[in-house]
Design a protein around this motif. Structure first.
Motif, short mmCIF file in Angstrom:
data_model
loop_
_atom_site.label_atom_id
_atom_site.label_comp_id
_atom_site.label_asym_id
_atom_site.label_seq_id
_atom_site.Cartn_x
_atom_site.Cartn_y
_atom_site.Cartn_z
N PHE A 164 45.74 17.13 -0.77
CA PHE A 164 46.70 16.77 -1.83
C PHE A 164 46.72 17.80 -2.96
CE2 PHE A 164 45.95 12.74 0.24
CZ PHE A 164 47.16 12.08 0.16
N LEU A 165 45.92 18.85 -2.89
CA LEU A 165 45.68 19.73 -4.04
C LEU A 165 46.96 20.25 -4.69
CD1 LEU A 165 43.34 20.98 -5.63
CD2 LEU A 165 43.51 23.00 -4.17
N LEU A 166 47.95 20.64 -3.91
CA LEU A 166 49.18 21.23 -4.46
C LEU A 166 50.36 20.27 -4.44
CD1 LEU A 166 48.94 24.78 -2.79
CD2 LEU A 166 48.28 24.13 -5.12
N ALA A 167 50.12 19.04 -4.04
CA ALA A 167 51.23 18.08 -3.89
C ALA A 167 51.62 17.46 -5.23
CB ALA A 167 50.83 16.97 -2.91
N ILE A 168 52.92 17.27 -5.42
CA ILE A 168 53.42 16.51 -6.57
C ILE A 168 53.29 15.03 -6.23
CG2 ILE A 168 55.39 16.04 -8.06
CD1 ILE A 168 54.36 18.87 -8.34
#
Length: 453
Positions: free
Chosen positions: A77-81
């Motif tokens: 999920f690190l880069l997910a909005i």
């Protein structure tokens, strides 16, 4: 080396394949799912919950593997909005105010946007995305939360994506802390250490904390640390993390009276005083003559204006409608009554429950939160993460069932008019209450809520 890898594959090929599937489903959830797509959401979530159960079943003693998987699933999920909640936009907004030296409790986002006296990067976008309700009210997040928001924005380079990454790293650290101290508490209670994975690998925890950036994880880390220190009889030091826990989310404030039995009257009085002083210390940087009125004005909204995923409240509302009582009148009265009912419950458990034993203390916390959520008019899915953690130290597992069924509450977002499906709520709560009744019956009634020392 190749022989070692081959041997490991032969021994663990099923869990490895399940882990790959989990990773793919979490990736789909994070980057290819929209909140209105309820059918797809439920299918993904149900599959993830089943895979979580199988992974724990197959590899519950393989701590390194399951710990690594829990970290990996979070990092997906690190880069997910965040796609199920817009709250993080307000977190970033408040964080900007903190690093600018401004008081987030003194300004409405809409006012700042109109006057342009305080320059916040991407202000227009943040206000639009946080939705009108948040933009037209003062911040209701406690003081230490504001410090964490400011730290995340500062570490993230004062942009949205950087802030998201910083928050996720912070939340991952908190979950690792819960894993570490959770195992220690489980061992102290003579319970299997693998039970911590029902928190660490739980899809609700991963999606709502790492995915949607809710700070229940940090609050629970400090709460668990405080309990662990009390177990070690380091109760003076324990006052610090408990104060920080309350200053992140107010929920643990309900647990303070329980420590009078745990520590004794005199020590309990000193302990509670130290906790209150700790909370006040976190408040000092934000104190203003208008703080109380602004903060409690926003906080009261959750008790008197909102309703979501409620159980008992919906029954009361249905009965009230037959008496021609208006819903907006009912919720205002109902919201004023609930705190007194919870205070009464806390008083009963403080006086009559034998909270000297850590398992009893944690079970009392579980009872208080369970009753509070059953009575509440608003129960967002991430609220239940607290129950998930507390239950693994008790003899009860109904919060795990609730963490599986609460996804049904998101059906409201599939309706353009944001209308809840009462049938799905009935299914959710029948399963939860039914499993709770089964556990009580299996343990011979409500007396089972009081563990033997």
């Amino acid at each position: 080396m190749p022989n070692t890898v081959l041997t490991y594959w032969k021994l663990h090929k099923v869990p490895i394949l399940l882990s790959v599937l989990c990773g793919l489903f979490y990736y789909t959830f994070a980057y290819h799912l929209e909140r209105p797509d309820f059918t797809r959401m439920v299918c993904l979530y149900a599959t993830l919950f089943f895979l979580c159960y199988k992974l724990i079943q197959f590899e519950k003693w393989n701590f390194k593997l399951l710990l690594s998987l829990g970290m990996l699933f979070r990092l997906i999920f690190l880069l997910a909005i965040p796609n199920l909640s817009q709250d993080f936009y307000r977190f970033i907004w408040d964080g900007h105010l903190v690093i600018l030296g401004e008081n987030p409790y003194m300004y409405l986002p809409n006012e700042i946007l109109e006057k342009s006296e305080i320059i916040i990067p991407q202000a227009q976008l943040l206000v639009e995305k946080m939705e009108p309700l948040s933009a037209s009210n003062y911040s209701n997040y406690p003081p230490f939360s504001q410090f964490l928001f400011g730290l995340s924005v500062w570490l993230g380079g004062q942009n949205i994506v950087g802030g998201l990454i910083s928050m996720r790293v912070l939340l991952l650290g908190a979950d690792l802390g819960i894993f570490y101290f959770g195992r220690k508490v489980l061992k102290h209670l003579n319970k299997s250490p693998h039970m911590i994975f029902w928190y660490f690998l739980n899809p609700l925890v991963i999606i709502e904390i790492s995915g949607n950036l809710h700070f229940e994880g940090v609050m629970l880390f400090f709460l668990l640390l405080a309990v662990y220190l009390v177990i070690l009889n380091k109760w003076i030091i324990a006052a610090i993390p408990l104060a920080l826990s309350i200053s992140i989310k107010l929920i643990p404030l309900m647990f303070l009276p329980l420590f009078f039995k745990t520590l004794g009257l005199k020590k309990g009085m000193v302990f509670n005083t130290l906790v209150v002083l700790g909370i006040l210390v976190t408040l000092v940087p934000f104190y203003d003559a208008l703080f109380a009125s602004h903060y409690f004005k926003s906080l009261s909204l959750w008790f008197s204006n909102f309703e979501f995923n409620a159980s008992i409240y919906n029954i009361v509302k249905s009965l009230a409608s037959s008496l021609e009582i208006k819903p907006w009148e009912l919720i205002k009265v109902y919201g004023k009554i609930i705190p007194f009912m919870v205070i009464a419950l806390v008083g009963v458990l403080t006086i009559f429950q034998k909270n000297q034993h850590p398992r009893t203390l944690i079970t009392s916390m579980l009872i208080i939160l369970t009753v509070y959520f059953f009575l509440s008019s608003t129960v967002h899915p991430w609220y239940l993460i607290s129950l998930v953690l507390l239950c693994i130290f008790s003899e009860f597992r109904y919060p795990l069932v609730w963490s599986a069924t609460v996804i049904l509450s998101y059906s409201a977002y599939s309706n353009p008019e944001f209308k809840e499906s009462m049938w799905l709520l009935v299914i959710e709560y029948l399963l939860v209450i039914g499993f709770l009744a089964y556990e009580l019956f299996k343990r011979k009634g409500f007396k089972s809520l009081i563990p033997k020392n």
